[in-house]
Design an enzyme around this catalytic site. Structure first.
Site, mmCIF file in Angstrom:
data_model
loop_
_atom_site.group_PDB
_atom_site.id
_atom_site.type_symbol
_atom_site.label_atom_id
_atom_site.label_comp_id
_atom_site.label_asym_id
_atom_site.label_seq_id
_atom_site.Cartn_x
_atom_site.Cartn_y
_atom_site.Cartn_z
ATOM 1 N N ASP A 134 0.814 -1.208 0.000
ATOM 2 C CA ASP A 134 0.000 0.000 0.000
ATOM 3 C C ASP A 134 0.856 1.270 0.000
ATOM 4 O OD1 ASP A 134 -2.912 1.235 0.872
ATOM 5 O OD2 ASP A 134 -1.265 2.242 1.898
ATOM 6 N N VAL A 162 -5.190 2.277 -0.190
ATOM 7 C CA VAL A 162 -5.089 1.610 -1.491
ATOM 8 C C VAL A 162 -5.492 0.144 -1.357
ATOM 9 C CG1 VAL A 162 -3.562 0.994 -3.389
ATOM 10 C CG2 VAL A 162 -3.316 3.208 -2.263
ATOM 11 N N ASP A 163 -5.026 -0.519 -0.303
ATOM 12 C CA ASP A 163 -5.439 -1.896 -0.063
ATOM 13 C C ASP A 163 -6.948 -1.993 0.126
ATOM 14 O OD1 ASP A 163 -3.095 -3.353 -0.281
ATOM 15 O OD2 ASP A 163 -2.530 -3.056 1.805
ATOM 16 N N VAL A 164 -7.524 -1.041 0.845
ATOM 17 C CA VAL A 164 -8.964 -1.060 1.091
ATOM 18 C C VAL A 164 -9.730 -0.881 -0.226
ATOM 19 C CG1 VAL A 164 -10.875 0.144 2.219
ATOM 20 C CG2 VAL A 164 -8.752 -0.279 3.476
ATOM 21 N N GLY A 167 -9.406 -4.115 -2.204
ATOM 22 C CA GLY A 167 -10.249 -5.164 -1.654
ATOM 23 C C GLY A 167 -11.703 -4.984 -2.033
#
Length: 380
Positions: A134, A162-164, A167
């Site tokens: 991220d 960014v990961d969220v 996902g």
């Protein structure tokens, strides 16, 4: 009944984006089998503090309601079990870099399971083997360049945003492919990557660059296209004010006792306020200095002016409860942030605690070596 009752998800992902996607599917009723490395597990188990009972808060926040099994994908026996899990699954999600070496690539899985919805998560797309984290993608993807004060260093966002985003994009892609499968009988290969999800999440900032050729810069808490849409100083601290249209600004000016500001040619329309932001802020803060941020928040709320105190996460959770949003759920002996979507008819699953490393080894291994049509129940 939950929305995804009867859907089986094979989760070969780790860290945040993939586990968040699979936990969301578990919240919606899918049976999720999380595969981890023996003796090591998902590396976020060791990302602390803060720690929870036997794990970390980081791991726990994206791994509830899953069955946990350990498989050594480098070993022949466990690799066959992993292939059998993928063959039985409705959905396979992974962020493995060497997926072909384990025979878990899309072509191999789809050959034995043509209806599979297969989701691969990468950092920079399928043609790059560059590791994706991220923070790295926030840097190279431009998010840090627009975060922070104008005269300060670029800053990361305070959560792995960014990961969220990735996902959630993975969940969208998987649900769309499951819906299409009902009509076509075919599965699909859903591909998401951190950089693309970030670029999609830059919305107006990316659009501004494409329209002008000029990269936007850092503006602190100010908005490049709206004013006042920023934090303003009151007698004792900051108040966030977000006037998205002229009517809201007129009400703001009236509450402040200066209704003439809304008729001032410098501030009459939003483009005028943006062009004359410095003078606007000086005029507003001159009035806001007469009372505390809490007093102004109450006055603005009564008048329908969007404004709020700048709180911490604890205060945010308490405020959500005050809005009757029930922000948390009981997960074992701990609390977590609840599934964010509400439904009129369906409902998310009552959550169960995240699995200990290899907690359901015996159960899942027995199921994988038994009849393929035998049911596998999600943890309770």
């Amino acid at each position: 009944m939950t929305p995804l009752d009867g859907v089986l998800v094979a989760d070969f992902s780790r860290v945040l984006a993939g586990p968040l996607a699979t936990m969301t599917l578990a919240d919606l009723g899918a049976t999720v089998v999380k595969v981890e490395r023996p003796g090591v597990g998902d590396e976020t188990r060791a990302w602390g503090p803060p720690w929870t009972d036997g794990s970390s808060a980081y791991f726990d926040c994206v791994n509830r309601s899953k069955l946990g099994i350990t498989l050594d994908l480098a070993g022949d026996e466990d690799r066959l079990l992993a292939a059998e899990l993928a063959r039985r699954a409705d959905v396979v999600i992974h962020n493995l870099r060497d997926v072909h070496r384990f025979g878990l690539d899309y072509a191999s899985v789809a050959a034995g399971n043509p209806g599979v919805v297969y989701c691969s998560i990468t950092g920079f797309g399928r043609d790059s083997d560059r590791p994706g984290y991220d923070f790295l993608v926030q840097a190279v993807g431009g998010l840090m360049s627009i975060t922070g004060d104008p005269d300060g260093e670029p800053r990361k966002v305070g959560v792995a945003l960014v990961d969220v985003l990735t996902g959630k994009d993975a969940v969208i892609g998987v649900l769309a492919a499951l819906s299409a499968r009902v009509r076509t009988g075919r599965g699909d290969h859903v591909q998401v990557d951190l950089l693309s999800s970030l670029l999609g999440g830059l919305v107006n900032q990316a659009a501004g660059y494409l329209a002008t050729g000029i990269p936007p810069g850092r503006m602190g808490n100010q908005h490049p296209s709206i004013a006042p849409y920023e934090t303003l100083h009151c007698a004792d601290g900051l108040l966030a004010v977000a006037c998205g249209n002229d009517a809201q600004f007129a009400r703001l000016a009236t509450v402040l006792g200066v209704p003439e500001l809304a008729r001032d040619e410098r501030f009459a329309g939003n483009p005028d306020r943006v062009s004359n932001r410095r003078a606007l802020i000086a005029a507003l803060e001159g009035r806001l200095a007469a009372a505390t941020a809490a007093v102004w928040e109450a006055r603005f709320a009564a008048a329908g002016v969007p404004a709020g105190l700048v709180g911490d996460i604890g205060e945010a959770v308490d405020r959500a409860a005050g809005y009757r949003l029930e922000p948390t759920v009981e997960v074992g002996s701990a609390r977590q942030i609840r599934h964010p979507v509400r439904y009129a008819h369906a409902s998310p699953r009552a959550p169960s605690r995240p699995p200990a490393l290899g907690e359901h080894d015996a159960l899942v291994r027995q199921w994988l070596t038994g009849p393929a049509d035998a049911p596998l129940s999600a943890p309770r």
